[in-house]
Design a protein around this motif. Sequence first.
Motif, PDB file in Angstrom:
ATOM      1  N   SER A  75       0.765  -1.218   0.263  1.00  0.00           N
ATOM      2  CA  SER A  75       0.075  -0.220   0.129  1.00  0.00           C
ATOM      3  C   SER A  75       0.880   1.057   0.022  1.00  0.00           C
ATOM      4  O   SER A  75       2.297   1.028   0.178  1.00  0.00           O
ATOM      5  CB  SER A  75      -0.746  -0.019   1.105  1.00  0.00           C
ATOM      6  OG  SER A  75      -0.196   0.137   2.198  1.00  0.00           O
ATOM      7  N   THR A 130      -8.803  12.312  -2.003  1.00  0.00           N
ATOM      8  CA  THR A 130      -9.085  10.842  -1.633  1.00  0.00           C
ATOM      9  C   THR A 130     -10.402  10.531  -2.524  1.00  0.00           C
ATOM     10  O   THR A 130     -11.116  11.265  -2.691  1.00  0.00           O
ATOM     11  CB  THR A 130      -9.273  10.961  -0.279  1.00  0.00           C
ATOM     12  OG1 THR A 130     -10.234  11.760   0.184  1.00  0.00           O
ATOM     13  CG2 THR A 130      -8.065  11.056   0.668  1.00  0.00           C
ATOM     14  N   GLY A 131     -10.775   9.036  -2.579  1.00  0.00           N
ATOM     15  CA  GLY A 131     -11.799   8.748  -3.309  1.00  0.00           C
ATOM     16  C   GLY A 131     -11.612   8.340  -4.630  1.00  0.00           C
ATOM     17  O   GLY A 131     -10.851   8.912  -5.313  1.00  0.00           O
ATOM     18  N   ILE A 132     -12.652   7.519  -5.152  1.00  0.00           N
ATOM     19  CA  ILE A 132     -12.504   7.184  -6.613  1.00  0.00           C
ATOM     20  C   ILE A 132     -12.609   8.336  -7.196  1.00  0.00           C
ATOM     21  O   ILE A 132     -12.099   8.494  -8.623  1.00  0.00           O
ATOM     22  CB  ILE A 132     -13.763   6.246  -7.003  1.00  0.00           C
ATOM     23  CG1 ILE A 132     -13.571   5.539  -8.303  1.00  0.00           C
ATOM     24  CG2 ILE A 132     -15.169   6.880  -6.604  1.00  0.00           C
ATOM     25  CD1 ILE A 132     -12.395   4.847  -8.498  1.00  0.00           C
ATOM     26  N   LEU A 135      -9.256  10.136  -7.890  1.00  0.00           N
ATOM     27  CA  LEU A 135      -8.415   9.486  -8.518  1.00  0.00           C
ATOM     28  C   LEU A 135      -8.886   9.529 -10.168  1.00  0.00           C
ATOM     29  O   LEU A 135      -7.900   9.762 -10.896  1.00  0.00           O
ATOM     30  CB  LEU A 135      -8.381   7.797  -8.352  1.00  0.00           C
ATOM     31  CG  LEU A 135      -8.046   7.537  -6.877  1.00  0.00           C
ATOM     32  CD1 LEU A 135      -8.136   5.825  -6.681  1.00  0.00           C
ATOM     33  CD2 LEU A 135      -6.213   7.529  -7.000  1.00  0.00           C
ATOM     34  N   THR A 149      -3.288  -3.098 -12.331  1.00  0.00           N
ATOM     35  CA  THR A 149      -4.175  -3.810 -11.047  1.00  0.00           C
ATOM     36  C   THR A 149      -4.333  -5.198 -11.057  1.00  0.00           C
ATOM     37  O   THR A 149      -4.766  -5.823 -10.161  1.00  0.00           O
ATOM     38  CB  THR A 149      -5.386  -3.195 -10.930  1.00  0.00           C
ATOM     39  OG1 THR A 149      -6.271  -3.779 -12.198  1.00  0.00           O
ATOM     40  CG2 THR A 149      -5.477  -1.696 -11.287  1.00  0.00           C
ATOM     41  N   PHE A 190      -4.137  -1.804  -5.481  1.00  0.00           N
ATOM     42  CA  PHE A 190      -5.228  -1.161  -6.123  1.00  0.00           C
ATOM     43  C   PHE A 190      -6.247  -0.964  -5.091  1.00  0.00           C
ATOM     44  O   PHE A 190      -7.053   0.053  -4.905  1.00  0.00           O
ATOM     45  CB  PHE A 190      -5.635  -2.167  -7.351  1.00  0.00           C
ATOM     46  CG  PHE A 190      -7.086  -1.552  -7.901  1.00  0.00           C
ATOM     47  CD1 PHE A 190      -7.253  -0.575  -8.489  1.00  0.00           C
ATOM     48  CD2 PHE A 190      -8.128  -2.528  -7.622  1.00  0.00           C
ATOM     49  CE1 PHE A 190      -8.543  -0.159  -8.976  1.00  0.00           C
ATOM     50  CE2 PHE A 190      -9.419  -2.318  -8.049  1.00  0.00           C
ATOM     51  CZ  PHE A 190      -9.718  -1.085  -8.729  1.00  0.00           C
ATOM     52  N   TRP A 191      -6.477  -2.223  -4.318  1.00  0.00           N
ATOM     53  CA  TRP A 191      -7.486  -1.963  -3.159  1.00  0.00           C
ATOM     54  C   TRP A 191      -7.282  -0.864  -2.276  1.00  0.00           C
ATOM     55  O   TRP A 191      -8.274  -0.239  -1.661  1.00  0.00           O
ATOM     56  CB  TRP A 191      -8.039  -3.538  -2.779  1.00  0.00           C
ATOM     57  CG  TRP A 191      -8.763  -4.442  -3.863  1.00  0.00           C
ATOM     58  CD1 TRP A 191      -8.019  -5.376  -4.304  1.00  0.00           C
ATOM     59  CD2 TRP A 191      -9.925  -3.964  -4.545  1.00  0.00           C
ATOM     60  NE1 TRP A 191      -8.914  -5.715  -5.527  1.00  0.00           N
ATOM     61  CE2 TRP A 191      -9.891  -5.344  -5.223  1.00  0.00           C
ATOM     62  CE3 TRP A 191     -10.929  -3.067  -4.218  1.00  0.00           C
ATOM     63  CZ2 TRP A 191     -11.246  -5.185  -5.914  1.00  0.00           C
ATOM     64  CZ3 TRP A 191     -12.315  -3.271  -4.915  1.00  0.00           C
ATOM     65  CH2 TRP A 191     -12.362  -4.344  -5.844  1.00  0.00           C
ATOM     66  N   SER A 192      -6.032  -0.879  -1.939  1.00  0.00           N
ATOM     67  CA  SER A 192      -5.716   0.036  -0.893  1.00  0.00           C
ATOM     68  C   SER A 192      -6.224   1.446  -1.033  1.00  0.00           C
ATOM     69  O   SER A 192      -6.463   2.192  -0.588  1.00  0.00           O
ATOM     70  CB  SER A 192      -4.126  -0.049  -0.449  1.00  0.00           C
ATOM     71  OG  SER A 192      -3.390   0.421  -1.303  1.00  0.00           O
ATOM     72  N   MET A 193      -5.776   1.722  -2.466  1.00  0.00           N
ATOM     73  CA  MET A 193      -6.034   3.300  -3.109  1.00  0.00           C
ATOM     74  C   MET A 193      -7.570   3.366  -3.381  1.00  0.00           C
ATOM     75  O   MET A 193      -8.020   4.505  -3.153  1.00  0.00           O
ATOM     76  CB  MET A 193      -5.425   3.191  -4.328  1.00  0.00           C
ATOM     77  CG  MET A 193      -3.625   3.341  -4.406  1.00  0.00           C
ATOM     78  SD  MET A 193      -2.786   3.736  -5.848  1.00  0.00           S
ATOM     79  CE  MET A 193      -3.391   5.338  -6.097  1.00  0.00           C
ATOM     80  N   MET A 194      -8.411   2.232  -3.485  1.00  0.00           N
ATOM     81  CA  MET A 194      -9.654   2.405  -3.845  1.00  0.00           C
ATOM     82  C   MET A 194     -10.239   2.610  -2.206  1.00  0.00           C
ATOM     83  O   MET A 194     -11.213   3.483  -2.179  1.00  0.00           O
ATOM     84  CB  MET A 194     -10.347   1.140  -4.172  1.00  0.00           C
ATOM     85  CG  MET A 194     -10.114   0.812  -5.458  1.00  0.00           C
ATOM     86  SD  MET A 194     -10.826   2.119  -6.519  1.00  0.00           S
ATOM     87  CE  MET A 194      -9.349   3.162  -7.126  1.00  0.00           C
ATOM     88  N   LYS A 195      -9.855   2.152  -1.151  1.00  0.00           N
ATOM     89  CA  LYS A 195     -10.399   2.287   0.051  1.00  0.00           C
ATOM     90  C   LYS A 195      -9.790   3.927   0.666  1.00  0.00           C
ATOM     91  O   LYS A 195     -10.440   4.203   1.714  1.00  0.00           O
ATOM     92  CB  LYS A 195      -9.682   1.406   1.120  1.00  0.00           C
ATOM     93  CG  LYS A 195     -10.374   0.101   0.709  1.00  0.00           C
ATOM     94  CD  LYS A 195     -10.043  -1.173   1.933  1.00  0.00           C
ATOM     95  CE  LYS A 195      -8.502  -1.397   1.788  1.00  0.00           C
ATOM     96  NZ  LYS A 195      -8.137  -2.537   2.495  1.00  0.00           N
TER      97      LYS A 195
END
Length: 286
Positions: A75, A130-132, A135, A149, A190-195
């Motif tokens: 992460s 932060t947030g989708i 990004l 990813t 990828f999932w850490s950035m999505m969170k």
Amino acid sequence: MTSARRTIHTANADIAVADTGGTGTPVLLIHGNSNGKDVFREQLEAPELRNLRLIAMDLPGHGDSSDAVDPAAYSIAGYADAAFAVLEGLGVAEAVVMGWSLGGHIGIEMLSRRLGVRGLMIVGTPPTATGILGLMRGFHVSLGLLLATRARLAPVEMRRFAAICFGDAADERVMQMIARTDVRARPALFWSMMKGMSADQRSTVEQAPEPIAVVNGDNEPFARLDYLEGIQYGNLWRGRCHVLGGAGHAPFLQTPAAFNELLGAFVADVAARPQAAPTTIGQCFA
């Protein structure tokens, strides 16, 4: 220049490091997703940068470093912990950081902690909110971003990813670095950035007093250059973003002479600034 190869043992991984040594200003070079320290060979071997102490690391799960014990290390925050551990292991209290792509996000995370970073150069890295939606505003949605990813990449996908990242500079060494990457690393990142990253990266660069250099190729495939131009940086080096002609995502490898000139000038300007009171990088792990 020649660089010594060392291994820094950390709680989560054994980190491989190339260190040119000397008494010059320490500069930590942090590579991108699915790559390694070898991408900085045009800096590590550059005579025009011999007055600097260049330190290039392989992130956990990349290059010659071991895979992470805990995949949570894959992460932005986990990679920043590894970078601070490298500096601490080398006895470096403060450094300039040059981060490429993922490495730039790691550098921004390091900057947000207000410890040890005197200046930051980001390359191919959009500092996003932060947030989708944050990004999506900073990145081009593309095949390259999708490949970044995926856990496992077929040979044809590795070649495509290498071509997107490096253009004509892609070679067998690049392919080997992509193939070596821990299959857990890309999905976990990828999932850490999505969170959500631990720090709002756009706010960090807008508020940071430390100098920030923004350098990109004119054919940058991932970061939106108009987005980067629209950020109100707290201390943007020379008052503008720098765009190198004839380069894509990896200007340090595609146009090394022009890039090294900028890197050397940036580090010299940072080194000439009054130095802050000493900090203890080990405080990051308290």
